[in-house]
Design a protein around this motif. Structure first.
Motif, PDB file in Angstrom:
ATOM      1  N   HIS A  91       0.907  -1.251  -0.142  1.00  0.00           N
ATOM      2  CA  HIS A  91      -0.057  -0.369  -0.434  1.00  0.00           C
ATOM      3  C   HIS A  91       1.050   0.994   0.218  1.00  0.00           C
ATOM      4  O   HIS A  91       1.846   1.263   0.809  1.00  0.00           O
ATOM      5  CB  HIS A  91      -0.789   0.061   1.076  1.00  0.00           C
ATOM      6  CG  HIS A  91      -1.977   1.189   1.549  1.00  0.00           C
ATOM      7  ND1 HIS A  91      -3.237   1.294   0.642  1.00  0.00           N
ATOM      8  CD2 HIS A  91      -1.718   1.954   2.121  1.00  0.00           C
ATOM      9  CE1 HIS A  91      -3.107   2.517   1.094  1.00  0.00           C
ATOM     10  NE2 HIS A  91      -2.692   3.099   1.552  1.00  0.00           N
ATOM     11  N   ILE A  93       1.106   5.316  -0.058  1.00  0.00           N
ATOM     12  CA  ILE A  93      -0.009   6.514   0.541  1.00  0.00           C
ATOM     13  C   ILE A  93       0.573   7.700  -0.476  1.00  0.00           C
ATOM     14  O   ILE A  93       1.791   8.129  -0.404  1.00  0.00           O
ATOM     15  CB  ILE A  93       0.817   6.695   1.847  1.00  0.00           C
ATOM     16  CG1 ILE A  93       0.044   5.794   2.839  1.00  0.00           C
ATOM     17  CG2 ILE A  93      -0.540   8.230   2.293  1.00  0.00           C
ATOM     18  CD1 ILE A  93       0.347   6.197   4.772  1.00  0.00           C
ATOM     19  N   GLU A  98      -4.977  10.752   2.357  1.00  0.00           N
ATOM     20  CA  GLU A  98      -5.423   9.453   2.121  1.00  0.00           C
ATOM     21  C   GLU A  98      -4.970   8.913   4.249  1.00  0.00           C
ATOM     22  O   GLU A  98      -6.017   7.638   4.453  1.00  0.00           O
ATOM     23  CB  GLU A  98      -4.386   8.740   1.218  1.00  0.00           C
ATOM     24  CG  GLU A  98      -4.601   8.210   0.607  1.00  0.00           C
ATOM     25  CD  GLU A  98      -3.256   7.419  -0.145  1.00  0.00           C
ATOM     26  OE1 GLU A  98      -3.517   6.489  -0.045  1.00  0.00           O
ATOM     27  OE2 GLU A  98      -3.015   7.919  -1.479  1.00  0.00           O
ATOM     28  N   ASN A 101      -7.940  11.020   5.660  1.00  0.00           N
ATOM     29  CA  ASN A 101      -9.356   9.511   5.686  1.00  0.00           C
ATOM     30  C   ASN A 101      -9.895   8.902   7.122  1.00  0.00           C
ATOM     31  O   ASN A 101     -10.732   8.938   7.088  1.00  0.00           O
ATOM     32  CB  ASN A 101      -9.658   9.680   4.505  1.00  0.00           C
ATOM     33  CG  ASN A 101      -9.970  10.476   3.205  1.00  0.00           C
ATOM     34  OD1 ASN A 101     -10.299  11.423   3.654  1.00  0.00           O
ATOM     35  ND2 ASN A 101      -9.346  10.321   1.854  1.00  0.00           N
TER      36      ASN A 101
END
Length: 137
Positions: A91, A93, A98, A101
């Motif tokens: 993953h 960023i 991001e 959130n």
């Protein structure tokens, strides 16, 4: 697991080193030659460095096979495969939004859009520490 899945070294090398024809602008496409030549994962069976570079380029482009033209360091190839999987599925960023959130700030935001997070416990930290402590034996 690789042997059980009947995946051979040629397939792994193609997966890890081949240029993605659907994304030629991918910055990782440019590092394939470096990994192939300097990583000592493949060593050309020819006579000199220039032949090695040409052969590596041809293999990366799919013009020749790896197994017929190179000696393969299988242990390094397994590491390359693992790192390729990590790079492909990690993953990433892309911006602070991001993170924002997923975080719930309790303290008010000041006129600059900032909040005091000195004593904050972030969701990723909480999940990571829980994961670690549950796996400790």
């Amino acid at each position: 697991m690789i042997n059980a899945a009947d995946v051979d070294a040629e397939e792994l090398l193609r997966y890890c080193l081949s240029i993605d024809p659907d994304d030629l602008g991918n910055p990782h496409n440019g590092s394939r030659m470096y990994i192939a030549t300097c990583g000592k994962i493949i060593t050309y069976v020819g006579r000199n460095e220039m032949e090695h570079m040409v052969a590596a380029s041809n293999a990366i482009e799919g013009k020749i096979g790896y197994l017929d033209n190179f000696h393969i360091d299988e242990e390094s190839l397994v590491f390359l495969f693992i790192f390729t999987l990590m790079e492909s599925f990690a993953h990433r960023i892309h911006d602070i939004d991001e993170i924002a959130n997923y975080e719930k700030l309790i303290l008010p935001i000041d006129k600059y859009g900032l909040s005091d997070v000195t004593d904050a416990e972030f969701e990723r930290q909480r999940n990571h520490s829980t994961f670690r402590s549950s796996n400790v034996t």
